[in-house]
Design an enzyme around this catalytic site. Structure first.
Site, PDB file in Angstrom:
ATOM      1  N   ASP A  64      33.043  48.673  46.791  1.00 26.88           N
ATOM      2  CA  ASP A  64      34.365  48.144  46.457  1.00 26.88           C
ATOM      3  C   ASP A  64      34.287  47.343  45.163  1.00 26.88           C
ATOM      4  O   ASP A  64      33.305  46.640  44.907  1.00 26.88           O
ATOM      5  CB  ASP A  64      34.892  47.244  47.583  1.00 26.88           C
ATOM      6  CG  ASP A  64      35.014  47.995  48.904  1.00 26.88           C
ATOM      7  OD1 ASP A  64      35.578  49.097  48.897  1.00 26.88           O
ATOM      8  OD2 ASP A  64      34.522  47.470  49.910  1.00 26.88           O
ATOM      9  N   ASP A  66      36.587  44.601  42.976  1.00 29.37           N
ATOM     10  CA  ASP A  66      37.747  43.718  42.941  1.00 29.37           C
ATOM     11  C   ASP A  66      37.939  43.165  41.534  1.00 29.37           C
ATOM     12  O   ASP A  66      36.966  42.926  40.806  1.00 29.37           O
ATOM     13  CB  ASP A  66      37.578  42.564  43.924  1.00 29.37           C
ATOM     14  CG  ASP A  66      37.525  43.035  45.371  1.00 29.37           C
ATOM     15  OD1 ASP A  66      38.006  44.161  45.645  1.00 29.37           O
ATOM     16  OD2 ASP A  66      36.998  42.293  46.213  1.00 29.37           O
ATOM     17  N   ASP A 143      34.144  31.311  47.985  1.00 31.25           N
ATOM     18  CA  ASP A 143      33.325  30.761  49.059  1.00 31.25           C
ATOM     19  C   ASP A 143      31.894  30.437  48.626  1.00 31.25           C
ATOM     20  O   ASP A 143      31.493  29.281  48.617  1.00 31.25           O
ATOM     21  CB  ASP A 143      33.326  31.701  50.276  1.00 31.25           C
ATOM     22  CG  ASP A 143      33.054  33.150  49.915  1.00 31.25           C
ATOM     23  OD1 ASP A 143      32.654  33.431  48.766  1.00 31.25           O
ATOM     24  OD2 ASP A 143      33.235  34.027  50.783  1.00 31.25           O
TER      25      ASP A 143
END
Length: 452
Positions: A64, A66, A143
């Site tokens: 993936d 992003d 995070d």
């Protein structure tokens, strides 16, 4: 909210030029490059961000990609006809290229709940957050420090605001900000820490791991559907066994799969062998590109409690079929309060479990009926995982493996037409199913003596 990194009072930008990092555009999705270039050409800042940057720096191949930008979701939608806006908690733009989706997020701000934008916090948890900000604010909102690295398409550099590059080099996971505050905002970050540590073979920084025991119960308040998705990431991404061991090591398994933790705490080594071998087999299938199903995985994880409940009720005189059905319903019902396993998977799990005692019924009609069962192969694979439960179960698995190789007429001839109600002796049944051993012919005496 405290978004300090723990080392510096404010983000300090470090720019790593192209000749000092390993990221190459040939390893970036063409769809992601199209999004980055289009945003950049329209006058917006555009960066590859998060796990993709981290994995590319480590020499991996991300699935993936992003993108982070200063364009708002509505501005992104105007640039791409193949774009749809999703989410209420976090407003995002999804740019769709066939089967591939590039997720585009606007830089998050650090504005307070009562400031501008749309942010809502309940008991320390962020339940809605659509406050836009700068890249510096976006970096400290993430995070882990290794997930706050930005690949700049304008000059192919990597921008590091929080020390993430050092953590990649040190192979350590450190949270951005105060760990207690960050876990209270989103308890699932604890599971993410365990998953990333297992996947990347990183260690979790001591301050990031310290709150697990006291804040772990907050996972029971997370949405069960979200925990189902997180469970798939933990166990069906090719590093399930490592993730399982990391969850145990961190003391988090009991908050995600309480019945599994209880069963393993009883010291059943055969059950541990079944669970770990099942996860290892799943990892191997993922790596080989073969299909995997959550149903088999969850059947493995929950088997201990289902088996113990069923055997307990059978010992009390309950009908065997009813006991297995009741045990399955009880354990699945408890688990779905934590992890929302869809019914299409729980139905398959219950079939796999209910077929296990039928493997012991080795009579002609029952054997052929079981062989024709649609879930036979999954149930048989499960039986093989149970080999360490007892020598009888191991021999039973060997018998069924051999029986599947025999022609139907040979198998039928070797089986008793009926049984005495209970399961026949396994060793005798196994011997009956084996093909007859060829007898050696005895040579006829030639009548000649041994001497001339």
């Amino acid at each position: 909210m405290n978004f300090q990194t723990g080392n510096d009072d404010a983000p300090a930008l470090r720019i790593i030029p192209r000749d000092q990092h390993a990221i190459s555009r040939k390893n970036i999705s063409k769809a992601a490059l199209r999004v980055l270039y289009r945003l950049n050409e329209a006058g917006f800042d555009a960066y590859l961000v998060g796990g993709a940057v981290r994995d590319l720096l480590l020499g991996g191949h991300p699935k993936d990609f992003d993108v982070a930008t200063n364009a708002t979701p509505d501005e992104v939608k105007k640039l791409f006809r193949n774009c749809r806006l999703i989410g209420r908690r976090f407003r995002l733009a999804h740019v769709v290229f066939g089967p591939e989706i590039i997720e585009v997020a606007t830089f998050r701000g650090t504005g307070e709940e009562d400031g501008e934008g749309d942010r809502h916090i309940v008991d320390g948890r962020i339940v809605r957050d659509n406050v836009w900000g700068t890249i510096e604010e976006d970096a400290v909102r993430r995070d882990f420090r290794v997930n706050a690295l930005y690949y700049d398409i304008s000059d192919f550099s990597v921008r590091d605001y929080v020390g993430g590059m050092q953590d990649v080099e040190d192979r350590v996971l450190r949270l951005i900000g105060d760990p207690v505050t960050r876990y209270r905002e989103d308890p699932v970050r604890m599971l993410r820490a365990a998953r990333l540590a297992a996947k990347l073979e990183f260690r979790i920084d001591a301050p990031a791991a310290a709150p697990f025991e006291t804040l772990g119960p907050l996972l029971t308040e997370a949405a069960p559907a979200r925990l189902f998705d997180e469970s798939l990431k933990l166990f069906l991404s090719g590093h399930g066994l490592k993730s399982f061991r990391m969850l145990e090591q961190c003391g988090l398994l009991k908050f995600l799969f309480p019945s599994t933790a209880r069963a393993l705490e009883r010291g059943d080594q055969a059950l541990r062998s079944l669970v770990e071998q099942g996860l290892a087999n799943t990892d191997a299938r993922v790596i080989e590109g073969k299909s995997v199903t959550p149903a088999f995985l969850f059947a493995v994880l929950l088997w201990g409690e289902v088996r113990d409940h069923a055997h307990g009720w059978i010992a009390q005189g309950m009908d065997m079929s009813e006991a297995w059905a009741r045990a399955a319903a009880h354990v699945v019902g408890e688990q779905c309060q934590r992890v929302a396993i869809p019914r299409r998977f729980t139905f398959t799990m219950e079939e796999i479990w209910s077929l296990q005692p039928r493997f012991e019924q080795i009579q002609r009609k029952r054997v052929f009926r079981l062989l024709a069962q649609p879930r036979f192969r999954a149930a048989f694979d499960f039986l093989l995982l149970r080999a360490d439960e007892s020598p009888a179960i191991r021999e039973l698995g060997q018998w069924w493996a051999h029986a599947q190789q025999l022609p139907q007429d040979v198998l039928a001839a070797a089986l008793p037409a009926s049984g005495g109600g209970g399961a026949p002796d396994v060793s005798a049944a196994a011997a009956a199913g084996r093909p007859p051993r060829k007898r050696r012919r005895r040579r006829k005496p030639s009548g000649k003596s041994g001497s001339a």
